[in-house]
Write a protein that holds these residues in place. Structure first.
Motif, PDB file in Angstrom:
ATOM      1  N   ALA A 436     -11.862 -13.238  -1.456  1.00 32.87           N
ATOM      2  CA  ALA A 436     -10.839 -13.601  -0.479  1.00 32.87           C
ATOM      3  C   ALA A 436     -10.699 -12.516   0.584  1.00 32.87           C
ATOM      4  CB  ALA A 436      -9.506 -13.829  -1.191  1.00 32.87           C
ATOM      5  N   LEU A 437     -10.731 -11.259   0.161  1.00 32.56           N
ATOM      6  CA  LEU A 437     -10.604 -10.147   1.104  1.00 32.56           C
ATOM      7  C   LEU A 437     -11.779 -10.114   2.064  1.00 32.56           C
ATOM      8  CD1 LEU A 437      -8.966  -7.635   1.892  1.00 32.56           C
ATOM      9  CD2 LEU A 437     -10.314  -6.337   0.227  1.00 32.56           C
ATOM     10  N   GLN A 438     -12.980 -10.324   1.559  1.00 33.26           N
ATOM     11  CA  GLN A 438     -14.160 -10.323   2.422  1.00 33.26           C
ATOM     12  C   GLN A 438     -14.121 -11.483   3.415  1.00 33.26           C
ATOM     13  OE1 GLN A 438     -16.359  -7.760   2.150  1.00 33.26           O
ATOM     14  NE2 GLN A 438     -17.220  -8.546   4.064  1.00 33.26           N
ATOM     15  N   HIS A 439     -13.675 -12.637   2.943  1.00 33.69           N
ATOM     16  CA  HIS A 439     -13.568 -13.808   3.831  1.00 33.69           C
ATOM     17  C   HIS A 439     -12.547 -13.547   4.938  1.00 33.69           C
ATOM     18  CE1 HIS A 439     -13.821 -18.083   4.883  1.00 33.69           C
ATOM     19  NE2 HIS A 439     -12.502 -18.047   5.036  1.00 33.69           N
ATOM     20  N   LEU A 440     -11.446 -12.916   4.597  1.00 36.45           N
ATOM     21  CA  LEU A 440     -10.418 -12.594   5.598  1.00 36.45           C
ATOM     22  C   LEU A 440     -10.950 -11.621   6.640  1.00 36.45           C
ATOM     23  CD1 LEU A 440      -7.422 -12.829   6.463  1.00 36.45           C
ATOM     24  CD2 LEU A 440      -6.940 -10.895   4.934  1.00 36.45           C
ATOM     25  N   LYS A 441     -11.656 -10.600   6.198  1.00 41.23           N
ATOM     26  CA  LYS A 441     -12.172  -9.604   7.153  1.00 41.23           C
ATOM     27  C   LYS A 441     -13.278 -10.175   8.027  1.00 41.23           C
ATOM     28  CE  LYS A 441     -11.093  -5.538   4.318  1.00 41.23           C
ATOM     29  NZ  LYS A 441     -11.651  -4.395   3.545  1.00 41.23           N
ATOM     30  N   ASN A 442     -14.112 -11.032   7.470  1.00 35.50           N
ATOM     31  CA  ASN A 442     -15.241 -11.588   8.226  1.00 35.50           C
ATOM     32  C   ASN A 442     -14.811 -12.625   9.249  1.00 35.50           C
ATOM     33  OD1 ASN A 442     -16.972  -9.975   6.766  1.00 35.50           O
ATOM     34  ND2 ASN A 442     -17.577 -11.607   5.343  1.00 35.50           N
ATOM     35  N   ASN A 443     -13.803 -13.413   8.941  1.00 38.38           N
ATOM     36  CA  ASN A 443     -13.453 -14.555   9.782  1.00 38.38           C
ATOM     37  C   ASN A 443     -12.170 -14.377  10.582  1.00 38.38           C
ATOM     38  OD1 ASN A 443     -15.472 -16.866   8.855  1.00 38.38           O
ATOM     39  ND2 ASN A 443     -14.784 -15.818   6.994  1.00 38.38           N
ATOM     40  N   TYR A 444     -11.328 -13.439  10.190  1.00 40.17           N
ATOM     41  CA  TYR A 444     -10.046 -13.272  10.881  1.00 40.17           C
ATOM     42  C   TYR A 444      -9.765 -11.794  11.138  1.00 40.17           C
ATOM     43  CZ  TYR A 444      -9.524 -18.016   9.054  1.00 40.17           C
ATOM     44  OH  TYR A 444      -9.720 -19.335   8.758  1.00 40.17           O
ATOM     45  N   SER A 445     -10.772 -11.069  11.611  1.00 37.19           N
ATOM     46  CA  SER A 445     -10.629  -9.617  11.801  1.00 37.19           C
ATOM     47  C   SER A 445      -9.596  -9.282  12.875  1.00 37.19           C
ATOM     48  CB  SER A 445     -11.980  -9.005  12.161  1.00 37.19           C
ATOM     49  OG  SER A 445     -12.524  -9.642  13.313  1.00 37.19           O
ATOM     50  N   GLU A 446      -9.584 -10.051  13.973  1.00 38.20           N
ATOM     51  CA  GLU A 446      -8.613  -9.776  15.041  1.00 38.20           C
ATOM     52  C   GLU A 446      -7.193 -10.043  14.571  1.00 38.20           C
ATOM     53  OE1 GLU A 446      -9.568 -11.867  18.581  1.00 38.20           O
ATOM     54  OE2 GLU A 446     -11.588 -11.027  18.762  1.00 38.20           O
ATOM     55  N   GLU A 447      -6.992 -11.177  13.917  1.00 41.65           N
ATOM     56  CA  GLU A 447      -5.646 -11.506  13.417  1.00 41.65           C
ATOM     57  C   GLU A 447      -5.198 -10.493  12.380  1.00 41.65           C
ATOM     58  OE1 GLU A 447      -8.148 -13.490  13.700  1.00 41.65           O
ATOM     59  OE2 GLU A 447      -7.584 -15.394  14.659  1.00 41.65           O
ATOM     60  N   LEU A 448      -6.144 -10.001  11.585  1.00 40.36           N
ATOM     61  CA  LEU A 448      -5.812  -9.024  10.555  1.00 40.36           C
ATOM     62  C   LEU A 448      -5.293  -7.733  11.172  1.00 40.36           C
ATOM     63  CD1 LEU A 448      -5.826  -8.291   7.538  1.00 40.36           C
ATOM     64  CD2 LEU A 448      -8.201  -7.557   7.805  1.00 40.36           C
ATOM     65  N   GLY A 449      -5.813  -7.372  12.347  1.00 38.32           N
ATOM     66  CA  GLY A 449      -5.365  -6.150  12.996  1.00 38.32           C
ATOM     67  C   GLY A 449      -4.009  -6.272  13.658  1.00 38.32           C
ATOM     68  N   SER A 450      -3.567  -7.512  13.953  1.00 37.96           N
ATOM     69  CA  SER A 450      -2.319  -7.694  14.690  1.00 37.96           C
ATOM     70  C   SER A 450      -1.197  -8.353  13.885  1.00 37.96           C
ATOM     71  CB  SER A 450      -2.578  -8.534  15.944  1.00 37.96           C
ATOM     72  OG  SER A 450      -3.106  -9.813  15.585  1.00 37.96           O
ATOM     73  N   GLN A 451      -1.524  -8.905  12.728  1.00 38.49           N
ATOM     74  CA  GLN A 451      -0.509  -9.617  11.953  1.00 38.49           C
ATOM     75  C   GLN A 451      -0.125  -8.810  10.711  1.00 38.49           C
ATOM     76  OE1 GLN A 451       1.014 -12.375  12.740  1.00 38.49           O
ATOM     77  NE2 GLN A 451      -0.187 -12.963  14.532  1.00 38.49           N
ATOM     78  N   PRO A 452       1.122  -8.289  10.657  1.00 40.86           N
ATOM     79  CA  PRO A 452       1.558  -7.486   9.498  1.00 40.86           C
ATOM     80  C   PRO A 452       1.508  -8.269   8.174  1.00 40.86           C
ATOM     81  CG  PRO A 452       3.069  -7.202  11.350  1.00 40.86           C
ATOM     82  CD  PRO A 452       2.152  -8.317  11.723  1.00 40.86           C
ATOM     83  N   VAL A 453       1.802  -9.565   8.248  1.00 42.29           N
ATOM     84  CA  VAL A 453       1.807 -10.356   7.009  1.00 42.29           C
ATOM     85  C   VAL A 453       0.401 -10.427   6.416  1.00 42.29           C
ATOM     86  CG1 VAL A 453       2.197 -12.635   6.021  1.00 42.29           C
ATOM     87  CG2 VAL A 453       3.822 -11.711   7.670  1.00 42.29           C
ATOM     88  N   LEU A 454      -0.618 -10.640   7.288  1.00 46.05           N
ATOM     89  CA  LEU A 454      -1.995 -10.678   6.803  1.00 46.05           C
ATOM     90  C   LEU A 454      -2.419  -9.329   6.252  1.00 46.05           C
ATOM     91  CD1 LEU A 454      -3.852 -12.835   9.509  1.00 46.05           C
ATOM     92  CD2 LEU A 454      -3.145 -13.507   7.200  1.00 46.05           C
ATOM     93  N   GLN A 455      -1.922  -8.237   6.852  1.00 45.15           N
ATOM     94  CA  GLN A 455      -2.229  -6.904   6.336  1.00 45.15           C
ATOM     95  C   GLN A 455      -1.634  -6.707   4.938  1.00 45.15           C
ATOM     96  OE1 GLN A 455      -0.778  -4.221   9.338  1.00 45.15           O
ATOM     97  NE2 GLN A 455      -2.113  -5.074  10.937  1.00 45.15           N
ATOM     98  N   LEU A 456      -0.428  -7.246   4.755  1.00 44.66           N
ATOM     99  CA  LEU A 456       0.213  -7.154   3.451  1.00 44.66           C
ATOM    100  C   LEU A 456      -0.576  -7.935   2.398  1.00 44.66           C
ATOM    101  CD1 LEU A 456       2.746  -6.106   1.953  1.00 44.66           C
ATOM    102  CD2 LEU A 456       3.844  -8.293   2.492  1.00 44.66           C
ATOM    103  N   ILE A 457      -1.044  -9.122   2.776  1.00 48.81           N
ATOM    104  CA  ILE A 457      -1.853  -9.932   1.865  1.00 48.81           C
ATOM    105  C   ILE A 457      -3.163  -9.228   1.539  1.00 48.81           C
ATOM    106  CG2 ILE A 457      -3.126 -12.104   1.654  1.00 48.81           C
ATOM    107  CD1 ILE A 457      -0.929 -13.411   3.340  1.00 48.81           C
ATOM    108  N   ALA A 458      -3.774  -8.623   2.566  1.00 51.20           N
ATOM    109  CA  ALA A 458      -5.036  -7.912   2.356  1.00 51.20           C
ATOM    110  C   ALA A 458      -4.855  -6.746   1.387  1.00 51.20           C
ATOM    111  CB  ALA A 458      -5.589  -7.424   3.686  1.00 51.20           C
ATOM    112  N   ARG A 459      -3.733  -6.013   1.525  1.00 48.21           N
ATOM    113  CA  ARG A 459      -3.496  -4.884   0.623  1.00 48.21           C
ATOM    114  C   ARG A 459      -3.312  -5.371  -0.819  1.00 48.21           C
ATOM    115  NH1 ARG A 459      -0.538  -2.728   5.038  1.00 48.21           N
ATOM    116  NH2 ARG A 459       1.419  -3.599   4.248  1.00 48.21           N
ATOM    117  N   LYS A 460      -2.676  -6.530  -0.955  1.00 51.46           N
ATOM    118  CA  LYS A 460      -2.508  -7.089  -2.304  1.00 51.46           C
ATOM    119  C   LYS A 460      -3.865  -7.418  -2.918  1.00 51.46           C
ATOM    120  CE  LYS A 460      -0.520 -11.027  -4.755  1.00 51.46           C
ATOM    121  NZ  LYS A 460       0.257 -12.287  -4.637  1.00 51.46           N
TER     122      LYS A 460
END
Length: 524
Positions: A436-460
């Protein structure tokens, strides 16, 4: 009906109390319910219970089979398909044939056709009884899968034997080519109707604007409609419900929402819990009516015949189980089997001992017509009913009470997965989090850098992927976490009580999340 309403209400309360007692004593609850029904039936003034076979076949059987179809693993069912098929068809047929010849030889007035009729009635083991027992003991996964798979199909095979024997007794003849055609239609027609109606309901769930409540109601309607449709065209309603249930279960994640799935499981578990309890209580309550129907034979003789048939069934199933193992060991030299290892003598013996009879046997016996088409009485009907009851009672008491002790005593070897279940769970959890983490980084890298909620999910997910394989939550930690969850619930309830303007629906949503968190804790 309304006059007896307090009695039926008290009956349900009694069933609940007995099931709680059975869980406390670690005894299969069908045993206690049948015995309680027997004792209650002797109380003066108790209403006489008349069990309509249509009530069991149409009201009870479809939802119980359907729920079992949803609970079983299709992968395990397919993996053990050969041994399951042999138990559900070959062993049932051999049991029915053994009963037929023994009854024909030892019971006065029993023709071979009547023997096959009795054999078709008492040949299928009851799945509920075995399942209730296996809750209290640890058995290999393969054994549980075989028993679950057998229970889905043996009712259909036994009822097919019963139907053909009923025709032979009523008509006095048995035409083989007509029986073969009818047998083929019962199998093919039943499976086909189940799959067709299942497909229609799947499309209805998927494309109609349903919500969770509508989905659950549709799921309750489905088995009844499948069963009735199949029976109307003289195919197997049991096979239809099983095939339709397996099809929809395998597709559930494609047409049901997560809310529908979560709520549906709770509704179905509660529904089948009540239905199973009622059925086994009614078996015991029906004794006075069964005993009163005995004519031309003493009760002691009828009990002796019941003991004889019970012994044939128990010994026959054990021998058939070892026979199935021998055939499998021979067949592995010519075809690929699920597991070519020798299971030894312990697993086959325990499988052979799980032969408790129950609801389907009683319903089939009760469905024997009182009269033949020419107006004469159906031969030996009352004796068949009594023998069936004795078989159900003896197998529940003898095998049902001793099976847990037997399983613990002989220490069944585990031939299944080599890794403990907890380690497998943690491994899958880590792999899933990494994916899931790899899929998030590969497909939503820009959103991951700007969305705090996605960053929280990624850390989990990063935390989950870094869990050490030997890190398991201890019993002490579980107790602490459960205590914290309880305090959180109390805080939410107090907050809802103090703040009058607070929307209670929001509080309920948080309470639901806490419930889900507690459920997750059971699998860690």
């Amino acid at each position: 009906m309304l006059d007896h309403f307090p009695f039926y209400l008290g009956l349900i309360v009694t069933i609940l109390l007995l099931i709680m007692l059975a869980n406390k004593l670690k005894v299969a609850y069908p045993v206690l319910l049948v015995l309680a029904g027997l004792l209650i039936s002797f109380i003066p003034g108790i209403p006489v219970i008349h069990i309509d076979p249509e009530l069991i076949f149409v009201i009870f059987l479809p939802p119980l089979l359907y729920e079992a179809s949803w609970a079983i693993s299709w992968k395990e069912l397919w993996r053990w398909r050969r041994i399951i098929s042999s138990f559900a068809f070959i062993v049932v047929f051999l049991s029915a044939m053994s009963v037929a010849f023994v009854a024909n030889h030892f019971i006065p007035g029993f023709s071979l056709a009547l023997g096959f009729l009795l054999g078709g009635i008492v040949s299928p083991p009851d799945a509920v009884s075995a399942g209730a027992i296996l809750k209290f003991v640890k058995v290999p996964k393969r054994m549980a899968s075989i028993l679950e798979g057998e229970s889905l199909l043996n009712d259909a095979s036994s009822l097919i034997i019963f139907r053909f024997a009923l025709i032979a007794v009523a008509s006095g003849q048995f035409i083989w080519h007509e029986a073969a055609l009818s047998f083929g239609w019962m199998l093919i027609g039943g499976i086909g109707i189940g799959l067709l109606i299942g497909w229609i309901f799947m499309k209805a769930h998927k494309f109609l604007p349903t919500d969770a409540n509508i989905d659950i109601v549709l799921s309750i309607v489905t088995p009844y409609l499948i069963y009735i449709a199949a029976e109307e065209v003289h195919s197997s309603g049991v096979l239809a419900v099983v095939s339709g249930g397996l099809f929809l279960s395998n597709k559930r994640h494609f047409f049901l929402s997560s809310t529908s799935r979560l709520r549906g499981v709770n509704v179905w578990e509660s529904l089948c819990f009540v239905l199973n309890g009622l059925v086994f209580m009614l078996i015991g309550l029906d004794l006075p009516e069964i005993t009163a129907g005995l004519e031309g034979v003493s009760v002691s003789s009828a009990i002796g015949y019941g003991i004889l048939i019970t012994g044939v069934l128990i010994i026959g199933r054990i021998l058939s189980t070892y026979g199935a193992v021998i055939v499998t060991l021979i067949a592995r030299n010519f075809i690929t089997v699920a597991d070519s290892r020798n299971p030894g003598y312990k697993i086959p013996f325990v499988l052979g001992w799980t032969g408790m009879r129950g609801v389907v046997s009683l319903a089939a016996a009760l469905s024997i017509p009182v009269q033949l088409s020419d107006g004469s009485a159906f031969p030996q009907r009352n004796l068949i009913l009594f023998i069936t009851f004795v078989v159900i009672l003896l197998t529940l008491l003898l095998q049902g009470l001793t099976l847990p002790y037997l399983i613990k005593k002989i220490k069944i070897p585990n031939l299944d997965e080599s890794l403990p279940e907890e380690e497998v769970y943690l491994s899958i959890r880590k792999q899933l989090a990494t994916y899931a983490l790899q899929h998030l980084k590969n497909n939503y890298s820009e959103e991951l850098g700007s969305q705090p909620v996605l960053q929280l999910i990624a850390r989990k997910w990063e935390d989950n992927s870094r869990i050490a394989e030997d890190v398991l939550i201890s019993a002490e930690c579980k107790l602490i976490y459960l205590n914290i969850l309880d305090h959180q619930r109390q805080w939410l309830l107090n907050k809802n009580k103090v703040e009058e303007q607070l929307d209670e629906e929001v509080i309920r949503q948080h309470l639901l999340l806490l419930d889900l968190e507690e459920e997750k804790l059971k699998f860690t």
